[in-house]
Design a protein around this motif. Structure first.
Motif, PDB file in Angstrom:
ATOM      1  N   SER A  34       0.872  -1.238  -0.050  1.00  0.00           N
ATOM      2  CA  SER A  34       0.047  -0.014   0.068  1.00  0.00           C
ATOM      3  C   SER A  34       0.873   1.336  -0.071  1.00  0.00           C
ATOM      4  O   SER A  34       0.291   2.500  -0.153  1.00  0.00           O
ATOM      5  CB  SER A  34      -0.818  -0.131   1.327  1.00  0.00           C
ATOM      6  OG  SER A  34      -0.132   0.040   2.746  1.00  0.00           O
ATOM      7  N   ALA A  35       2.244   1.122  -0.077  1.00  0.00           N
ATOM      8  CA  ALA A  35       2.892   2.397   0.081  1.00  0.00           C
ATOM      9  C   ALA A  35       2.894   3.284  -1.343  1.00  0.00           C
ATOM     10  O   ALA A  35       3.614   4.402  -1.208  1.00  0.00           O
ATOM     11  CB  ALA A  35       4.256   1.798   0.244  1.00  0.00           C
ATOM     12  N   GLY A  36       2.265   2.589  -2.407  1.00  0.00           N
ATOM     13  CA  GLY A  36       2.096   3.557  -3.467  1.00  0.00           C
ATOM     14  C   GLY A  36       3.395   3.413  -4.301  1.00  0.00           C
ATOM     15  O   GLY A  36       3.763   4.328  -5.096  1.00  0.00           O
ATOM     16  N   LEU A  37       4.217   2.633  -4.130  1.00  0.00           N
ATOM     17  CA  LEU A  37       5.433   2.466  -4.685  1.00  0.00           C
ATOM     18  C   LEU A  37       5.549   1.762  -6.046  1.00  0.00           C
ATOM     19  O   LEU A  37       4.484   1.094  -6.301  1.00  0.00           O
ATOM     20  CB  LEU A  37       6.784   1.957  -3.920  1.00  0.00           C
ATOM     21  CG  LEU A  37       7.074   2.438  -2.630  1.00  0.00           C
ATOM     22  CD1 LEU A  37       7.842   1.528  -1.580  1.00  0.00           C
ATOM     23  CD2 LEU A  37       7.673   3.934  -2.806  1.00  0.00           C
ATOM     24  N   GLU A  38       6.488   1.901  -7.135  1.00  0.00           N
ATOM     25  CA  GLU A  38       6.199   1.027  -8.053  1.00  0.00           C
ATOM     26  C   GLU A  38       6.565  -0.405  -7.936  1.00  0.00           C
ATOM     27  O   GLU A  38       6.982  -0.783  -7.007  1.00  0.00           O
ATOM     28  CB  GLU A  38       7.396   1.646  -9.261  1.00  0.00           C
ATOM     29  CG  GLU A  38       8.837   1.517  -8.780  1.00  0.00           C
ATOM     30  CD  GLU A  38       9.747   2.253  -9.520  1.00  0.00           C
ATOM     31  OE1 GLU A  38      10.715   1.378 -10.084  1.00  0.00           O
ATOM     32  OE2 GLU A  38       9.836   3.329  -9.969  1.00  0.00           O
ATOM     33  N   ILE A  39       5.812  -1.160  -8.713  1.00  0.00           N
ATOM     34  CA  ILE A  39       5.800  -2.631  -8.235  1.00  0.00           C
ATOM     35  C   ILE A  39       7.081  -3.165  -8.128  1.00  0.00           C
ATOM     36  O   ILE A  39       7.153  -4.184  -7.427  1.00  0.00           O
ATOM     37  CB  ILE A  39       4.941  -3.201  -9.438  1.00  0.00           C
ATOM     38  CG1 ILE A  39       4.561  -4.753  -8.920  1.00  0.00           C
ATOM     39  CG2 ILE A  39       5.784  -3.440 -10.952  1.00  0.00           C
ATOM     40  CD1 ILE A  39       3.566  -4.783  -7.857  1.00  0.00           C
ATOM     41  N   GLU A  40       8.077  -2.901  -8.898  1.00  0.00           N
ATOM     42  CA  GLU A  40       9.303  -3.697  -8.726  1.00  0.00           C
ATOM     43  C   GLU A  40      10.011  -3.395  -7.449  1.00  0.00           C
ATOM     44  O   GLU A  40      10.565  -4.210  -6.648  1.00  0.00           O
ATOM     45  CB  GLU A  40      10.474  -3.027  -9.599  1.00  0.00           C
ATOM     46  CG  GLU A  40      10.211  -3.668 -11.143  1.00  0.00           C
ATOM     47  CD  GLU A  40       9.253  -2.653 -11.930  1.00  0.00           C
ATOM     48  OE1 GLU A  40       8.853  -1.566 -11.315  1.00  0.00           O
ATOM     49  OE2 GLU A  40       8.724  -2.978 -12.986  1.00  0.00           O
ATOM     50  N   ARG A  41       9.890  -1.798  -6.701  1.00  0.00           N
ATOM     51  CA  ARG A  41      10.184  -1.809  -5.610  1.00  0.00           C
ATOM     52  C   ARG A  41       9.468  -2.610  -4.221  1.00  0.00           C
ATOM     53  O   ARG A  41      10.141  -3.047  -3.502  1.00  0.00           O
ATOM     54  CB  ARG A  41      10.116  -0.311  -5.229  1.00  0.00           C
ATOM     55  CG  ARG A  41      11.199   0.682  -5.981  1.00  0.00           C
ATOM     56  CD  ARG A  41      11.469   2.053  -5.811  1.00  0.00           C
ATOM     57  NE  ARG A  41      11.818   2.140  -4.173  1.00  0.00           N
ATOM     58  CZ  ARG A  41      11.565   3.308  -3.548  1.00  0.00           C
ATOM     59  NH1 ARG A  41      11.038   4.391  -4.148  1.00  0.00           N
ATOM     60  NH2 ARG A  41      11.952   3.509  -2.223  1.00  0.00           N
ATOM     61  N   VAL A  46       9.359  -6.935  -0.551  1.00  0.00           N
ATOM     62  CA  VAL A  46       8.581  -8.100  -0.050  1.00  0.00           C
ATOM     63  C   VAL A  46       9.442  -9.401  -0.175  1.00  0.00           C
ATOM     64  O   VAL A  46       9.547 -10.397   0.705  1.00  0.00           O
ATOM     65  CB  VAL A  46       7.414  -8.543  -1.194  1.00  0.00           C
ATOM     66  CG1 VAL A  46       6.922  -9.948  -0.956  1.00  0.00           C
ATOM     67  CG2 VAL A  46       6.331  -7.529  -0.918  1.00  0.00           C
ATOM     68  N   LEU A  47      10.222  -9.665  -1.050  1.00  0.00           N
ATOM     69  CA  LEU A  47      11.523 -10.655  -1.069  1.00  0.00           C
ATOM     70  C   LEU A  47      12.412 -10.232   0.171  1.00  0.00           C
ATOM     71  O   LEU A  47      12.821 -11.570   0.668  1.00  0.00           O
ATOM     72  CB  LEU A  47      12.315 -10.585  -2.645  1.00  0.00           C
ATOM     73  CG  LEU A  47      11.470 -10.999  -3.651  1.00  0.00           C
ATOM     74  CD1 LEU A  47      12.233 -10.803  -4.908  1.00  0.00           C
ATOM     75  CD2 LEU A  47      10.973 -12.306  -3.630  1.00  0.00           C
ATOM     76  N   ARG A  48      12.752  -9.291   0.363  1.00  0.00           N
ATOM     77  CA  ARG A  48      13.555  -9.246   1.697  1.00  0.00           C
ATOM     78  C   ARG A  48      13.050  -9.444   2.561  1.00  0.00           C
ATOM     79  O   ARG A  48      13.502 -10.195   3.558  1.00  0.00           O
ATOM     80  CB  ARG A  48      14.179  -7.598   1.782  1.00  0.00           C
ATOM     81  CG  ARG A  48      15.289  -7.174   0.924  1.00  0.00           C
ATOM     82  CD  ARG A  48      15.785  -6.107   1.372  1.00  0.00           C
ATOM     83  NE  ARG A  48      14.800  -4.909   1.306  1.00  0.00           N
ATOM     84  CZ  ARG A  48      14.251  -4.245   0.248  1.00  0.00           C
ATOM     85  NH1 ARG A  48      14.963  -4.124  -1.003  1.00  0.00           N
ATOM     86  NH2 ARG A  48      13.633  -3.030   0.500  1.00  0.00           N
ATOM     87  N   MET A  49      11.736  -9.237   2.844  1.00  0.00           N
ATOM     88  CA  MET A  49      11.120  -9.430   4.000  1.00  0.00           C
ATOM     89  C   MET A  49      10.775 -11.119   4.107  1.00  0.00           C
ATOM     90  O   MET A  49      10.927 -11.762   5.255  1.00  0.00           O
ATOM     91  CB  MET A  49       9.722  -8.982   4.346  1.00  0.00           C
ATOM     92  CG  MET A  49       9.607  -7.563   4.464  1.00  0.00           C
ATOM     93  SD  MET A  49       8.136  -6.979   4.585  1.00  0.00           S
ATOM     94  CE  MET A  49       7.719  -6.265   3.008  1.00  0.00           C
ATOM     95  N   LEU A  50      10.472 -11.858   3.115  1.00  0.00           N
ATOM     96  CA  LEU A  50      10.422 -13.189   3.064  1.00  0.00           C
ATOM     97  C   LEU A  50      11.534 -13.760   3.260  1.00  0.00           C
ATOM     98  O   LEU A  50      11.639 -14.992   3.929  1.00  0.00           O
ATOM     99  CB  LEU A  50       9.535 -13.724   1.670  1.00  0.00           C
ATOM    100  CG  LEU A  50       8.239 -13.301   1.478  1.00  0.00           C
ATOM    101  CD1 LEU A  50       7.913 -13.622  -0.138  1.00  0.00           C
ATOM    102  CD2 LEU A  50       7.208 -14.030   2.437  1.00  0.00           C
ATOM    103  N   ARG A  51      12.785 -13.556   2.635  1.00  0.00           N
ATOM    104  CA  ARG A  51      14.093 -14.061   3.055  1.00  0.00           C
ATOM    105  C   ARG A  51      14.449 -13.876   4.527  1.00  0.00           C
ATOM    106  O   ARG A  51      14.693 -14.938   4.993  1.00  0.00           O
ATOM    107  CB  ARG A  51      15.099 -13.411   2.242  1.00  0.00           C
ATOM    108  CG  ARG A  51      15.415 -13.802   0.827  1.00  0.00           C
ATOM    109  CD  ARG A  51      16.515 -13.223   0.008  1.00  0.00           C
ATOM    110  NE  ARG A  51      16.178 -13.042  -1.314  1.00  0.00           N
ATOM    111  CZ  ARG A  51      16.098 -11.765  -1.926  1.00  0.00           C
ATOM    112  NH1 ARG A  51      16.041 -10.887  -1.209  1.00  0.00           N
ATOM    113  NH2 ARG A  51      15.876 -12.114  -3.195  1.00  0.00           N
TER     114      ARG A  51
END
Length: 70
Positions: A34-41, A46-51
Motif C-alpha cells: 500500500s506504500a504506492g511505490l512502483e511494483i518492482e520496489r 517483499v522478497l527481503r521480508m520473506l528471506r
C-alpha cells in the motif's frame, strides 16, 4: 505430572510466537503493497521480508502484466 504444564506452556508460547511472526510479516507485506511505490520496489521489499522471515536465500515472485500475458 508436574512437568506436563511446563511443557504445554512452552509449546503454547512457541506457537504464539510463530503466529505473531506471521502476523507481523502480513502487516509488513500490506504496508509494502500500500506504500504506492512502483511494483518492482514493492516486489524487492517483499522478497527481503520473506528471506528474513523464512531464513532462505533463493526466492522468486512472478508478476503478470495487467492483460495476463506475462
Amino acid at each position: 505430572r508436574q512437568i506436563t504444564p511446563f511443557v504445554e506452556n512452552a509449546i503454547a508460547f512457541d506457537e504464539a510466537g510463530r503466529h505473531l511472526q506471521r502476523l507481523a510479516l502480513l502487516n509488513e507485506l500490506a504496508s509494502a503493497a500500500s506504500a504506492g511505490l512502483e511494483i518492482e520496489r514493492v516486489a524487492q521489499r517483499v522478497l527481503r521480508m520473506l528471506r528474513r522471515t523464512f531464513l532462505i536465500e533463493r526466492i522468486a515472485i512472478l508478476l503478470l502484466s495487467s492483460d495476463g500475458n506475462g
